[in-house]
Design an enzyme around this catalytic site. Sequence first.
Site, PDB file in Angstrom:
ATOM      1  N   GLU A 239       0.879  -1.159   0.000  1.00 59.18           N
ATOM      2  CA  GLU A 239       0.000   0.000   0.000  1.00 59.18           C
ATOM      3  C   GLU A 239       0.925   1.219   0.000  1.00 59.18           C
ATOM      4  OE1 GLU A 239      -2.298   1.080   3.498  1.00 59.18           O
ATOM      5  OE2 GLU A 239      -3.843   1.951   2.226  1.00 59.18           O
TER       6      GLU A 239
ATOM      7  N   ARG B 240       4.595 -11.024  11.983  1.00 62.35           N
ATOM      8  CA  ARG B 240       5.228  -9.820  11.446  1.00 62.35           C
ATOM      9  C   ARG B 240       6.717  -9.809  11.730  1.00 62.35           C
ATOM     10  NH1 ARG B 240       1.669  -4.475  11.883  1.00 62.35           N
ATOM     11  NH2 ARG B 240       3.614  -3.415  12.258  1.00 62.35           N
TER      12      ARG B 240
ATOM     13  N   LYS C  88       4.122   3.940  11.451  1.00 62.98           N
ATOM     14  CA  LYS C  88       4.344   5.281  10.911  1.00 62.98           C
ATOM     15  C   LYS C  88       4.112   6.343  11.974  1.00 62.98           C
ATOM     16  CE  LYS C  88       1.958   4.087   7.370  1.00 62.98           C
ATOM     17  NZ  LYS C  88       1.080   3.930   6.248  1.00 62.98           N
TER      18      LYS C  88
END
Length: 572
Positions: A104, A325, A335
């Site tokens: 993305e 992950r 972020k």
Amino acid sequence: MDLDRIALKWALKNAVEHNGRAMIGPVIAKILGERPDLKSDIASVRRAAERAVERVNSMSLEEQRAMLMEIAPELLEAKRVEEKRLPPLPGAEPGKVVTRLPPEPSGYMHIGHAMSGLLNYLYAKMYDGRIWLRFEDTDPRKVRLEYYESFRRGYRWLGIEWDYEKNNSDDIELFYRYAEQLIRVGKAYVCTCPVEKIRRLRAQGEECEHRSLGIDENLSLWNEMLAGSFLEGEAILRLVGDMKHANTTMRDPALFRIIEHRHPLTGNKYRVWPLYDFAVSIEDYLCGVTHVLRTSEFALRDELQNYIRSLLGLNRHPVYIEYSRFEFKGTPVSKRRLRTILEAGLAKGWDDPRFPTIEGVRRRGILPEAIREFTIAQTGFSYAKREYDWSLLFAINRKILDPLARRLFFTPNPVKLLVEGAPKASIEAPYHPSNKDLGSRILRTSSEFYIAGADAERMKPGEVYRLKYLLNFKVLEICGSQVRGEFLGMEPMKDVQIIQWVPADEYVEVEVLVPDVLYLNDEINPESLRIVKGFGEKAVETVKLDEIVQFERFGFCRRDSESKALFIFAHD
Ligand SMILES: [Zn+2]
């Protein structure tokens, strides 16, 4: 291809594999391997190799990679031999595997994306399959052009070559047609409930009044959505799922919503945007994806995506393989957390060497080969959440760099050393103890030197030391910021500690940024970036931008600036 171009290609390949420095011998061997007919004109081959090596060695490592990608991308691909070490992929047939890189473009690529991307790529290669680069860019508020490029650049840097590229935003009209198809079979409806109500009813497992609207009514509401009769937040298209389903993603999720925001690729053409699951379900089908390797936070979505495809008659589902992950201790990939650090002025940009972004990791001096090795070594498809320690990646990086990196003298926090009676000398010292291809340099000395502050601090009068490659001396006295010693000869002595040095009248001022983890025990680490200043030997001037060298007894450091001797510490 003419001889010069062949030579250039192999010189680039050799340089990229050897920390930016091509060597003539291996390049000649490669040229003759490709063109045995040239053996009769070895002199021309040698001249071409010399020209190519000279040209290539004057380029930075990034320029070399970029040029190799341009003229011979096949040489940048990940090595075959490594792929054999991955565990087999369930249901995979040679020649039939299709995987995808699904970024993305809403932020900069980071190491987690890199490792995930590598897995998908290496498996595609292992089974002679194909791989898509497909941007999941259907939230115009989040996506930005620079992020698309960050991923393309990052994947290329890792040696990932994709076979096809597309954007989900290319297919909006198609998504609309599938939406209409769902409405026509009574499997989607327009809901105009406020967000809080939708959330509450989903939690309670109850339907809202819009679920029972007729097909015609839904079609006309849907067309009104497309035509702009509703504002953002006033209407969504929802799937008829199961409001009592244990998997809450199945409780009538939103398929489309209105977003009044300019998209960087499609501009203001569309205002009704598909949500992730709807777009992915259809795109995975259209791309013929056979295997999806992704992190486990998506695990609940498989059922929903398979269901959407079934309703549309797209009856071919990928095999899903989920793993935890990839996260590193003290280094958030979030972020929001990274932005906090930026906004507090604790880092200068997203390419900060402490950041997990691909640019940050690259600047830190981590090689793409090391990330690949590390990814393969860690592949266990485990669900357990785990945090990696950076030291594991550093160990692999060190193993790759050790035989390739030139070793240079660097004296942090330097202290002057005066060796009485030391003769003027000029010595040739190899850049590497065993890799002779790295060459050597000449060091010219008199009786004055600089040594590392830490070495000077330890010294006591009467002790004997050896300046590496040069001479032995006995410490006479330490006065203030200067050490005075007595010359004891040039020949190496037994059981004497060897130290690094630079000639006092020929050195380069060097600055090294030493990064550490951003967070310690969940608090921002106030010491996450130290600056070490010192003197390096003259040959530091020959280190190219991006080249990684080993400052002896200090560590591996990557040159970060063309105009000054600024380095970033990778690891010891
Ligand atoms: Zn409703």
